[in-house]
Design an enzyme around this catalytic site. Structure first.
Site, mmCIF file in Angstrom:
data_model
loop_
_atom_site.group_PDB
_atom_site.id
_atom_site.type_symbol
_atom_site.label_atom_id
_atom_site.label_comp_id
_atom_site.label_asym_id
_atom_site.label_seq_id
_atom_site.Cartn_x
_atom_site.Cartn_y
_atom_site.Cartn_z
ATOM 1 N N HIS A 1 8.858 33.840 -28.757
ATOM 2 C CA HIS A 1 10.077 34.514 -29.210
ATOM 3 C C HIS A 1 11.323 33.879 -28.578
ATOM 4 O O HIS A 1 12.226 34.572 -28.144
ATOM 5 C CB HIS A 1 10.002 36.020 -28.906
ATOM 6 C CG HIS A 1 9.859 36.367 -27.449
ATOM 7 N ND1 HIS A 1 9.129 37.455 -27.016
ATOM 8 C CD2 HIS A 1 10.373 35.792 -26.326
ATOM 9 C CE1 HIS A 1 9.199 37.520 -25.698
ATOM 10 N NE2 HIS A 1 9.951 36.536 -25.253
ATOM 11 N N HIS B 1 13.903 42.227 -22.425
ATOM 12 C CA HIS B 1 14.334 41.370 -21.309
ATOM 13 C C HIS B 1 15.563 41.997 -20.645
ATOM 14 O O HIS B 1 16.661 41.438 -20.704
ATOM 15 C CB HIS B 1 14.654 39.959 -21.790
ATOM 16 C CG HIS B 1 13.520 39.264 -22.491
ATOM 17 N ND1 HIS B 1 13.100 39.604 -23.770
ATOM 18 C CD2 HIS B 1 12.731 38.236 -22.106
ATOM 19 C CE1 HIS B 1 12.096 38.815 -24.125
ATOM 20 N NE2 HIS B 1 11.854 37.980 -23.132
ATOM 21 N N HIS C 1 5.792 29.160 -19.744
ATOM 22 C CA HIS C 1 7.176 28.875 -19.369
ATOM 23 C C HIS C 1 7.552 29.532 -18.062
ATOM 24 O O HIS C 1 7.035 30.573 -17.697
ATOM 25 C CB HIS C 1 8.184 29.224 -20.472
ATOM 26 C CG HIS C 1 8.322 30.671 -20.878
ATOM 27 N ND1 HIS C 1 7.293 31.431 -21.359
ATOM 28 C CD2 HIS C 1 9.410 31.477 -20.911
ATOM 29 C CE1 HIS C 1 7.733 32.649 -21.690
ATOM 30 N NE2 HIS C 1 9.028 32.706 -21.413
ATOM 31 N N GLU D 1 3.836 36.741 -20.395
ATOM 32 C CA GLU D 1 4.135 37.376 -21.695
ATOM 33 C C GLU D 1 2.949 37.272 -22.656
ATOM 34 O O GLU D 1 2.819 38.080 -23.580
ATOM 35 C CB GLU D 1 5.371 36.732 -22.341
ATOM 36 C CG GLU D 1 6.683 37.089 -21.647
ATOM 37 C CD GLU D 1 7.907 36.515 -22.366
ATOM 38 O OE1 GLU D 1 9.014 36.965 -22.054
ATOM 39 O OE2 GLU D 1 7.771 35.600 -23.214
HETATM 40 C C1 DHB Z 1 13.060 31.478 -23.183
HETATM 41 C C2 DHB Z 1 13.266 32.839 -22.991
HETATM 42 C C3 DHB Z 1 12.254 33.746 -23.250
HETATM 43 O O1 DHB Z 1 12.414 35.085 -23.151
HETATM 44 C C4 DHB Z 1 11.034 33.310 -23.647
HETATM 45 O O2 DHB Z 1 10.050 34.211 -23.807
HETATM 46 C C5 DHB Z 1 10.816 31.959 -23.846
HETATM 47 C C6 DHB Z 1 11.834 31.047 -23.601
HETATM 48 C C7 DHB Z 1 14.135 30.473 -22.951
HETATM 49 O O3 DHB Z 1 15.257 30.852 -22.616
HETATM 50 O O4 DHB Z 1 13.867 29.267 -23.102
HETATM 51 FE FE FE Z 2 10.578 36.256 -23.263
#
Ligand code: DHB
Ligand code: FE
Length: 280
Positions: A12, A59, A193, A240
């Site tokens: 997302h 978030h 990530h 996540e």
């Molecule tokens: C990013 C932010 C998110 O909430 C996520 O789930 C994946 C990537 C980002 O800022 O790159």
């Molecule tokens: Fe996220």
């Protein structure tokens, strides 16, 4: 009766909402990302789900450190796009399905899942970006949405096994709703990530793909992946991905793959998505 006809797992990434809103889907950077979603958009147009149970995380937009529901279900009529710092996204309001939402809430609570019930909240990129990826930019979202918010931001977060069990309980809840509804369940978030600290920018494509493999077919191995493995292998925000397990649990014993896509880079992460159907 209502029935769950398919499951979608998807990242997302907020940058993709910007790309859709600013008409940049065909830019060189974004083209390979959106190319992977063309199959899915056409499939959604053909499938015409009545309702999507959209498993996502907030978030710090609707909730913050003051209130941290582990599992929360939206039973409201509408949800407005949240202002995440640059104003709300210019996308349609999200229309709920209060009758099915309340039915699922009751069924889950009587099935021993102590859900938080939400009637009013704004929804951030965790919910609106998957809608844009799957549906493009329509004047009105083509399905009713039941937001199912999971805390994956503040520890302790729920285990993968608990998420899987919640998915199974959601399937029981949907199957006992008398109206004939085509229901999809989406698990969003991920993939590997980390957005801060010394390992910021970490991406583990091999692990991400192994995770996607494990959701196809009859294995339930993914429900037993420990939090420490997500942290070590996929960075601090890779957790996540436990939300995909709610989707997988809801599809029953076995799934078949309809579509799969994975691409690096996308903002700070890898982008991945998976479309699955339950095998009866
Ligand atoms: C990013 C932010 C998110 O909430 C996520 O789930 C994946 C990537 C980002 O800022 O790159
Ligand atoms: Fe996220």
């Amino acid at each position: 009766m209502a029935r769950i006809t398919a499951g979608v797992g998807s990242s997302h990434v907020p940058l993709l909402g910007v790309a859709v809103d600013q008409g940049k889907e065909d830019d060189a950077y974004f083209a390979p990302i959106f190319a992977g979603y063309q199959w899915t958009r056409a499939w959604e147009r053909a499938e015409k789900p009545d309702v999507v149970i959209l498993v996502y995380n907030d978030h710090a937009s609707a909730f913050d450190a003051n209130i941290i529901p582990t599992f929360a279900i939206g039973c409201g009529e509408i949800y407005k796009p949240a202002d995440e710092g640059w104003g709300p996204r210019p996308v349609p309001v999200v229309e709920g399905h209060p009758d099915l939402g309340w039915h699922i809430a009751q069924s889950l609570i009587l099935d021993d899942f102590d859900m938080t019930i939400i009637n009013e909240m704004d929804v951030d990129h965790g919910l609106t970006v998957p809608l844009s990826m799957m549906f493009g930019a329509p004047a009105r979202w083509p399905a009713r949405i039941i937001p199912l918010a999971v805390n994956v931001v503040t520890y302790p977060v729920p285990s993968g096994n608990r998420c899987w069990l919640l998915g199974e309980a959601i399937a029981r809840a949907v199957a006992s709703f008398p109206e004939d509804l085509n229901v999809q369940i989406w698990g969003t978030g991920g993939m590997s990530h980390q957005l801060q600290g010394p390992r910021a920018g970490l991406i583990n494509a091999a692990w991400d793909n192994k995770f996607m493999d494990s959701l196809i077919g009859g294995s339930d191995a993914a429900r037993h992946i420990a939090h420490i493995e997500y942290l070590r292998e996929t960075g601090s925000e890779g957790i996540e991905m436990v939300m995909w397990l709610i989707m997988r649990g809801a599809l029953g014993r076995e799934t078949k793959l309809l579509h799969r896509h994975y691409h690096v880079p996308c903002s700070n992460t890898a982008i991945g998505h998976l479309v699955l159907a339950p095998v009866a």
